[in-house]
Motif scaffolding. Structure first.
Motif, PDB file in Angstrom:
ATOM      1  N   PHE A 289       7.156 -10.707  -5.635  1.00  0.00           N
ATOM      2  CA  PHE A 289       6.326 -10.759  -4.183  1.00  0.00           C
ATOM      3  C   PHE A 289       5.664 -10.026  -3.939  1.00  0.00           C
ATOM      4  O   PHE A 289       4.547  -9.355  -3.048  1.00  0.00           O
ATOM      5  CB  PHE A 289       7.608 -10.601  -3.134  1.00  0.00           C
ATOM      6  N   THR A 290       5.866  -8.207  -4.794  1.00  0.00           N
ATOM      7  CA  THR A 290       4.513  -7.236  -4.700  1.00  0.00           C
ATOM      8  C   THR A 290       3.188  -7.697  -5.784  1.00  0.00           C
ATOM      9  O   THR A 290       2.619  -7.276  -5.724  1.00  0.00           O
ATOM     10  CB  THR A 290       5.735  -6.225  -4.562  1.00  0.00           C
TER      11      THR A 290
ATOM     12  N   LYS B 172       1.062  -0.875   0.012  1.00  0.00           N
ATOM     13  CA  LYS B 172       0.155  -0.333   0.354  1.00  0.00           C
ATOM     14  C   LYS B 172       1.027   1.088  -0.360  1.00  0.00           C
ATOM     15  O   LYS B 172       0.541   2.130  -0.618  1.00  0.00           O
ATOM     16  CB  LYS B 172      -0.864   0.119   1.260  1.00  0.00           C
ATOM     17  N   ALA B 173       1.904   1.624   1.137  1.00  0.00           N
ATOM     18  CA  ALA B 173       2.900   2.422   0.950  1.00  0.00           C
ATOM     19  C   ALA B 173       3.751   3.077  -0.485  1.00  0.00           C
ATOM     20  O   ALA B 173       3.965   3.882  -1.237  1.00  0.00           O
ATOM     21  CB  ALA B 173       4.283   1.951   2.459  1.00  0.00           C
ATOM     22  N   LEU B 174       3.938   0.829  -0.976  1.00  0.00           N
ATOM     23  CA  LEU B 174       4.503   1.524  -2.381  1.00  0.00           C
ATOM     24  C   LEU B 174       3.405   2.416  -3.420  1.00  0.00           C
ATOM     25  O   LEU B 174       3.966   2.821  -4.478  1.00  0.00           O
ATOM     26  CB  LEU B 174       5.461   0.591  -2.540  1.00  0.00           C
TER      27      LEU B 174
ATOM     28  N   PHE C  15      10.818  -6.159   5.724  1.00  0.00           N
ATOM     29  CA  PHE C  15       9.582  -6.318   6.647  1.00  0.00           C
ATOM     30  C   PHE C  15       8.422  -7.091   5.307  1.00  0.00           C
ATOM     31  O   PHE C  15       6.951  -7.786   6.097  1.00  0.00           O
ATOM     32  CB  PHE C  15       9.102  -5.532   7.704  1.00  0.00           C
ATOM     33  N   GLY C  16       7.605  -6.100   5.116  1.00  0.00           N
ATOM     34  CA  GLY C  16       6.859  -6.351   4.421  1.00  0.00           C
ATOM     35  C   GLY C  16       7.083  -7.396   3.310  1.00  0.00           C
ATOM     36  O   GLY C  16       5.981  -7.905   3.479  1.00  0.00           O
ATOM     37  N   ILE C  17       7.844  -7.718   2.612  1.00  0.00           N
ATOM     38  CA  ILE C  17       8.289  -9.421   2.352  1.00  0.00           C
ATOM     39  C   ILE C  17       8.164  -9.549   2.907  1.00  0.00           C
ATOM     40  O   ILE C  17       7.838 -11.247   2.995  1.00  0.00           O
ATOM     41  CB  ILE C  17       9.454  -9.091   0.453  1.00  0.00           C
TER      42      ILE C  17
ATOM     43  N   ALA D  98       3.333  -1.381 -10.885  1.00  0.00           N
ATOM     44  CA  ALA D  98       3.561   0.159 -10.737  1.00  0.00           C
ATOM     45  C   ALA D  98       4.205   0.163  -9.272  1.00  0.00           C
ATOM     46  O   ALA D  98       4.713   1.308  -8.942  1.00  0.00           O
ATOM     47  CB  ALA D  98       2.009   0.575 -10.646  1.00  0.00           C
ATOM     48  N   ALA D  99       3.664  -0.513  -8.114  1.00  0.00           N
ATOM     49  CA  ALA D  99       4.373  -0.480  -6.897  1.00  0.00           C
ATOM     50  C   ALA D  99       5.852  -0.592  -6.735  1.00  0.00           C
ATOM     51  O   ALA D  99       6.721  -0.527  -5.733  1.00  0.00           O
ATOM     52  CB  ALA D  99       3.471  -1.488  -6.481  1.00  0.00           C
TER      53      ALA D  99
END
Length: 415
Positions: free
Chosen positions: A261-262, A50-52, A192-194, A266-267
């Motif tokens: 992973f994302t 979401k942040a990306l 942390f996100g991954i 776009a991210a």
């Protein structure tokens, strides 16, 4: 306090790839030990993605506007060769997918559930959608993440701002660096996100459901590997005349892993921007080519569209000649350029390719359903290929230009 600052400094200065690898291992381990806890960790992954996605539209708009507004009149951004590389790479990907599908024909046991979203009815509808995205209100484009519209407004505003006062151009430059600093902070949170993405994905999905589609996944992933490790390096070698593999492997490692992973081109734009900066590429070039690549450089999408459409063809026993196969490659390449930059964006273009063979929309949407089943791997690999190739082709164009004395030096770093 100093000890805390020391720990933060050591974290920031350590290898991002190593931190991401640790996050992957930790996420997989947690999913195996405590699936329920792993599912809860999905919040970290969702927050990271979401942040990306939140920062990417603003980053693209500000960077492109600033780059064009501050561009010197006699400078050469090499966008034409980059666009040519994007289009050539996407078409080659579709051709490889056709060859792989004929060498290893796949038949499907079609599922009964279908996707709820209506696919485009033809090439005209895809192009019509793209045109309307270009003229979308800029505020709406930023809010919805419409990168076609964002690019159009940023380019237009940047061209006009080239005639603005120097103080205005300096302000745009400062804004672009300020947004870039925020992006660098977000990227530091990638491990942390991954960790959250890996742990929740394995805990919720696992890989048991994928065994029945092993051959289909084999053709898809095999095609993507051929493009990533054979075709793309060949294109880069022809363009630059140098050993392409150090650059290829670095792009796969530093861009492809996070994109895997994302699952969103776009991210992954901020990650690619940072990699281009680390490679010391020309900022006027990559600030435009990277967001553009997230929209039109879709080799992985072309492979998915082609392989899935031909799987439907083989399942129904439809005979395909060479001319139709080449036409499919063209349609897949054009359709891939219209694929959304979000997870699963290419799947809804499968019915468009199926229409070439007279396959009904009901059957085509069942194939889309199969795509969603294998999407945990297919879409991840597709996005990793797409996104890493954006940086690869941008770097290749910059290196070729530098060899011809057209740009500032490009820093070469080993993989």
């Amino acid at each position: 306090m100093s000890q805390s600052n020391s720990l933060i400094s050591r974290y920031v200065n350590s290898s991002l790839i190593l931190k991401i690898f640790i996050g992957i291992v930790a996420g997989g381990s947690l999913a195996a030990i405590s699936p329920e806890t792993a599912k809860m960790m999905g919040l970290l992954g969702s927050l990271f993605v979401k942040a990306l996605k939140a920062v990417a539209p603003i980053l693209v708009f500000v960077l492109v506007t600033s780059a064009i507004a501050n561009q010197k009149k006699d400078s050469n951004t090499n966008m034409r060769p980059i666009i040519n590389l994007y289009l050539i790479g996407t078409f080659c990907a579709a051709l490889v997918a056709v060859l792989m599908s004929f060498m290893f024909p796949v038949t499907l046991t079609l599922v009964t559930n279908t996707a709820s979203t209506t696919p485009p009815g033809g090439i005209g509808e895809v192009l019509n959608t793209l045109l309307f995205k270009i003229v979308q209100n800029p505020v709406e484009a930023l809010l919805s993440g419409n990168f076609i519209g964002i690019l159009a407004w940023a380019i237009g505003l940047g061209i006009v701002m080239r005639h603005a006062a120097d103080s205005t151009k300096v302000m745009l430059h400062d804004m672009s660096h300020s947004v870039s600093s925020i992006v660098r902070f977000v990227i530091q949170l990638a491990p942390f996100g991954i960790f959250g993405l890996v742990s929740s994905t394995i805990a919720n999905t696992g890989f048991g459901a994928l065994y029945g589609y092993a051959q289909l996944l084999g053709v898809l992933l095999g095609s993507m590997i051929i493009i990533a490790l054979i075709v793309n390096p060949t294109i880069v070698y022809v363009k630059t005349g140098m050993n392409p593999y150090p650059l290829v492997l670095r792009c796969l490692r530093e861009s492809g892993i996070t994109a895997f992973f994302t699952r969103s081109s776009a991210a992954n734009i901020p990650v690619n921007m940072k990699l281009c900066e680390d490679l010391n590429l020309h900022e006027d070039t990559y600030s435009v080519s990277i967001p553009l690549g997230a929209t039109i450089n879709m080799a992985g999408a072309a492979i998915t569209i082609t392989v899935m459409a031909l799987a439907a063809v083989h399942t129904l026993g439809i005979q395909v000649d060479i001319a139709t196969a080449v036409l499919l490659s063209v349609v897949a390449a054009v359709s891939a350029c219209g694929a959304s930059g979000v997870a699963g964006g290419s799947l809804l273009l499968i019915p468009l390719a199926c229409s070439l063979f007279g396959i009904s929309n009901d059957i085509a949407m069942q194939v889309v359903g199969v795509g969603f089943i294998i999407g945990v791997i297919q879409d991840s690999a597709e996005t990793g290929l797409n996104s890493s190739t954006d940086v690869l082709f941008t770097a290749a164009a910059c290196i070729a230009a530098e060899k011809n004395g057209e740009h500032a030096p490009v820093q070469q770093q080993a993989a």
